[in-house]
Design a protein around this motif. Structure first.
Motif, PDB file in Angstrom:
ATOM      1  N   TYR A  55      -7.139   2.551  -7.648  1.00 31.83           N
ATOM      2  CA  TYR A  55      -6.630   3.166  -6.423  1.00 31.83           C
ATOM      3  C   TYR A  55      -7.763   3.579  -5.492  1.00 31.83           C
ATOM      4  CZ  TYR A  55      -4.664   6.542  -3.192  1.00 31.83           C
ATOM      5  OH  TYR A  55      -4.326   7.216  -2.052  1.00 31.83           O
ATOM      6  N   THR A  56      -8.832   4.128  -6.063  1.00 34.22           N
ATOM      7  CA  THR A  56      -9.975   4.534  -5.244  1.00 34.22           C
ATOM      8  C   THR A  56     -10.537   3.339  -4.473  1.00 34.22           C
ATOM      9  OG1 THR A  56     -10.535   6.327  -6.772  1.00 34.22           O
ATOM     10  CG2 THR A  56     -12.279   5.545  -5.300  1.00 34.22           C
ATOM     11  N   ALA A  57     -10.618   2.190  -5.148  1.00 35.38           N
ATOM     12  CA  ALA A  57     -11.157   0.997  -4.503  1.00 35.38           C
ATOM     13  C   ALA A  57     -10.254   0.474  -3.391  1.00 35.38           C
ATOM     14  CB  ALA A  57     -11.377  -0.097  -5.547  1.00 35.38           C
ATOM     15  N   LEU A  58      -8.947   0.722  -3.536  1.00 37.88           N
ATOM     16  CA  LEU A  58      -7.965   0.173  -2.596  1.00 37.88           C
ATOM     17  C   LEU A  58      -7.299   1.246  -1.743  1.00 37.88           C
ATOM     18  CD1 LEU A  58      -6.235  -2.384  -4.990  1.00 37.88           C
ATOM     19  CD2 LEU A  58      -7.646  -2.942  -3.009  1.00 37.88           C
ATOM     20  N   LYS A  59      -7.816   2.455  -1.783  1.00 37.40           N
ATOM     21  CA  LYS A  59      -7.140   3.581  -1.128  1.00 37.40           C
ATOM     22  C   LYS A  59      -6.805   3.332   0.352  1.00 37.40           C
ATOM     23  CE  LYS A  59      -7.400   8.637  -0.672  1.00 37.40           C
ATOM     24  NZ  LYS A  59      -6.828   8.694   0.688  1.00 37.40           N
ATOM     25  N   PRO A  60      -7.724   2.846   1.170  1.00 42.47           N
ATOM     26  CA  PRO A  60      -7.362   2.637   2.585  1.00 42.47           C
ATOM     27  C   PRO A  60      -6.214   1.645   2.752  1.00 42.47           C
ATOM     28  CG  PRO A  60      -9.743   2.582   2.293  1.00 42.47           C
ATOM     29  CD  PRO A  60      -9.141   2.558   0.926  1.00 42.47           C
ATOM     30  N   GLU A  61      -6.237   0.560   1.981  1.00 42.01           N
ATOM     31  CA  GLU A  61      -5.197  -0.458   2.102  1.00 42.01           C
ATOM     32  C   GLU A  61      -3.849   0.044   1.606  1.00 42.01           C
ATOM     33  OE1 GLU A  61      -8.145  -0.827   0.704  1.00 42.01           O
ATOM     34  OE2 GLU A  61      -9.178  -2.559   1.598  1.00 42.01           O
ATOM     35  N   ILE A  62      -3.855   0.734   0.453  1.00 41.72           N
ATOM     36  CA  ILE A  62      -2.598   1.225  -0.107  1.00 41.72           C
ATOM     37  C   ILE A  62      -2.004   2.323   0.776  1.00 41.72           C
ATOM     38  CG2 ILE A  62      -1.580   2.486  -2.057  1.00 41.72           C
ATOM     39  CD1 ILE A  62      -3.537   0.919  -3.874  1.00 41.72           C
ATOM     40  N   ASP A  63      -2.843   3.249   1.214  1.00 43.37           N
ATOM     41  CA  ASP A  63      -2.349   4.331   2.068  1.00 43.37           C
ATOM     42  C   ASP A  63      -1.758   3.779   3.362  1.00 43.37           C
ATOM     43  OD1 ASP A  63      -3.226   6.002   0.100  1.00 43.37           O
ATOM     44  OD2 ASP A  63      -4.826   6.941   1.278  1.00 43.37           O
ATOM     45  N   ALA A  64      -2.430   2.791   3.953  1.00 46.36           N
ATOM     46  CA  ALA A  64      -1.939   2.203   5.204  1.00 46.36           C
ATOM     47  C   ALA A  64      -0.626   1.465   4.977  1.00 46.36           C
ATOM     48  CB  ALA A  64      -2.988   1.261   5.787  1.00 46.36           C
ATOM     49  N   ALA A  65      -0.515   0.767   3.841  1.00 44.67           N
ATOM     50  CA  ALA A  65       0.716   0.029   3.544  1.00 44.67           C
ATOM     51  C   ALA A  65       1.894   0.982   3.370  1.00 44.67           C
ATOM     52  CB  ALA A  65       0.514  -0.815   2.286  1.00 44.67           C
ATOM     53  N   LEU A  66       1.669   2.074   2.672  1.00 50.51           N
ATOM     54  CA  LEU A  66       2.737   3.057   2.483  1.00 50.51           C
ATOM     55  C   LEU A  66       3.104   3.717   3.808  1.00 50.51           C
ATOM     56  CD1 LEU A  66       1.553   4.699  -0.863  1.00 50.51           C
ATOM     57  CD2 LEU A  66       3.453   3.110  -0.556  1.00 50.51           C
ATOM     58  N   GLN A  67       2.102   4.013   4.619  1.00 54.85           N
ATOM     59  CA  GLN A  67       2.363   4.647   5.903  1.00 54.85           C
ATOM     60  C   GLN A  67       3.213   3.756   6.804  1.00 54.85           C
ATOM     61  OE1 GLN A  67       1.565   7.814   6.596  1.00 54.85           O
ATOM     62  NE2 GLN A  67       2.744   7.601   8.494  1.00 54.85           N
ATOM     63  N   ARG A  68       2.971   2.446   6.769  1.00 63.01           N
ATOM     64  CA  ARG A  68       3.773   1.538   7.579  1.00 63.01           C
ATOM     65  C   ARG A  68       5.244   1.597   7.185  1.00 63.01           C
ATOM     66  NH1 ARG A  68      -0.942  -1.696   7.287  1.00 63.01           N
ATOM     67  NH2 ARG A  68      -0.220  -2.746   5.384  1.00 63.01           N
TER      68      ARG A  68
END
Length: 366
Positions: free
Chosen positions: A10-23
């Motif tokens: 999750y730490t490695a992918l945090k920006p991508e995952i957070d942005a995907a959930l936010q969308r």
């Protein structure tokens, strides 16, 4: 040390995952939102089949596959006794009979050489399990199925991403069913799964079944289930996909490194056939005196797990389906299997700690 290190991923992918959930939170289409179709398209392309149907879990994937194939009460489905309960559970839920066929002693996968003898006029399907991340003998199983005009469902909950001959797990049979449970090779942050098929008619049936049998809104053409995968979970998997090939390569490298480090110890390694690879959904070895070894590793701060301590035909829920004479190979390997920490973000230093603790517990080969 974590048995499966999801925090580092999750730490490695945090920006991508957070942005995907936010969308998803912003568009608000939490059920069957646009991420569902997006993910299905990418997964179908990855596996190499025309159709992917995301579903609520790996269990739901198996259930919907059986329903789409018309499995009913009294039918028989040949499968492995050495697997998670969901494999047999979905068969029994439909009133059908799980017919347990023993496994290979070195891979723990369904023994294809024993399948044909288990086929009867009531056999409706064959459901091999690609255990620990390695595909079963699908060429042999498909050949047997073709001779008897039977469909094959690959239970690929642990093997998504694995290669077999010229294909990939989930794209090798009538249906491929996988799980996106968080600990799987490709996981979401809850329950999720997918079905894969090259058959357009079966794909349509599966899509209808997952939405309560609807071919259109409030038009119920068949009995179905509430089997959709949430948009939020699809978004998580979409965010993880770009890193997945790296993770598969990392799993392969760590698996090879484990094998080299363990070669001189009193443990037996899982065999990987030369026409396929293993994505190491679990890195599993065979050890004697497992309880003592696990206790020693626990004292050293090393987590382990057992997949699985008792075959299904010896479980109370499925004992009525136990074959005469049992499944002696499954019964034997169940006494010895032990899984070690494995995930793409496992550090070599931690892997060295695991092997050192295991060496102290089991000793070197004589």
């Amino acid at each position: 040390m974590q048995f499966i290190d999801l925090k580092s991923q999750y730490t490695a992918l945090k920006p991508e995952i957070d942005a995907a959930l936010q969308r998803v939170l912003e568009h608000g289409q939490y059920i069957m939102g646009p991420e569902v179709a997006q993910l299905e398209g990418k997964l179908a392309e990855f596996v190499g089949v025309p159709h992917c149907i995301t579903v609520a879990s790996g269990t739901e994937a198996l259930l919907i596959a059986l329903m789409a194939l018309g499995v009913r009460a009294g039918d028989e489905v040949i499968t492995s006794p050495f697997t998670f309960a969901a494999t047999a559970e979905v068969i029994a839920l439909l009133g059908a009979v799980p017919v347990f066929v023993d496994v290979e002693p070195d891979t723990c996968n369904l023994n294809a050489a024993l399948i044909e003898a288990a086929i009867t006029p009531r056999t409706k399907a064959i459901m091999p399990v690609s255990l620990y991340g390695q595909v079963a003998d699908m060429a042999e199983i498909n050949a047997i199925a073709a001779r008897h005009q039977l469909p094959v469902i690959e239970d690929a909950a642990q093997s998504f991403g694995a290669s077999y001959q010229s294909g990939r797990s989930c794209g090798l049979s009538t249906f491929g069913a996988t799980s996106f449970f968080p600990s799987k090779p490709l996981g979401c942050y809850g329950d999720g799964g997918a079905l894969f098929t090259a058959d357009a008619a079966l794909a349509q049936v599966a899509r209808e079944i997952r939405v309560h049998g609807q071919s259109a809104r409030y038009t119920h053409t068949r009995v179905g289930v509430g089997g959709r995968m949430d948009t939020l979970q699809c978004a998580v998997v979409l965010a993880k996909l770009p890193r997945f090939e790296w993770e598969l390569a990392r799993r392969a490298a760590l698996g090879a490194r484990y094998a080299a480090l363990l070669a001189e110890l009193n443990v037996r390694l899982l065999a990987v056939r030369p026409d396929r690879n293993c994505v190491w959904g679990q890195y599993t070895v065979f050890v004697e005196e497992r309880e003592r070894v696990q206790a020693a590793l626990k004292d050293a701060g090393i987590p382990t797990a057992v997949h699985y301590p008792r075959p299904l035909h010896q479980q109370a829920a499925y004992a009525a389906f136990a074959p005469a004479g049992g499944c002696p190979v499954a019964e034997r390997v169940a006494q010895d299997v032990m899984s070690l920490p494995m995930s793409p973000d496992l550090r070599e230093a931690d892997q060295d700690r695991v092997v050192a603790a295991l060496a102290a517990a089991v000793g070197h080969r004589v």
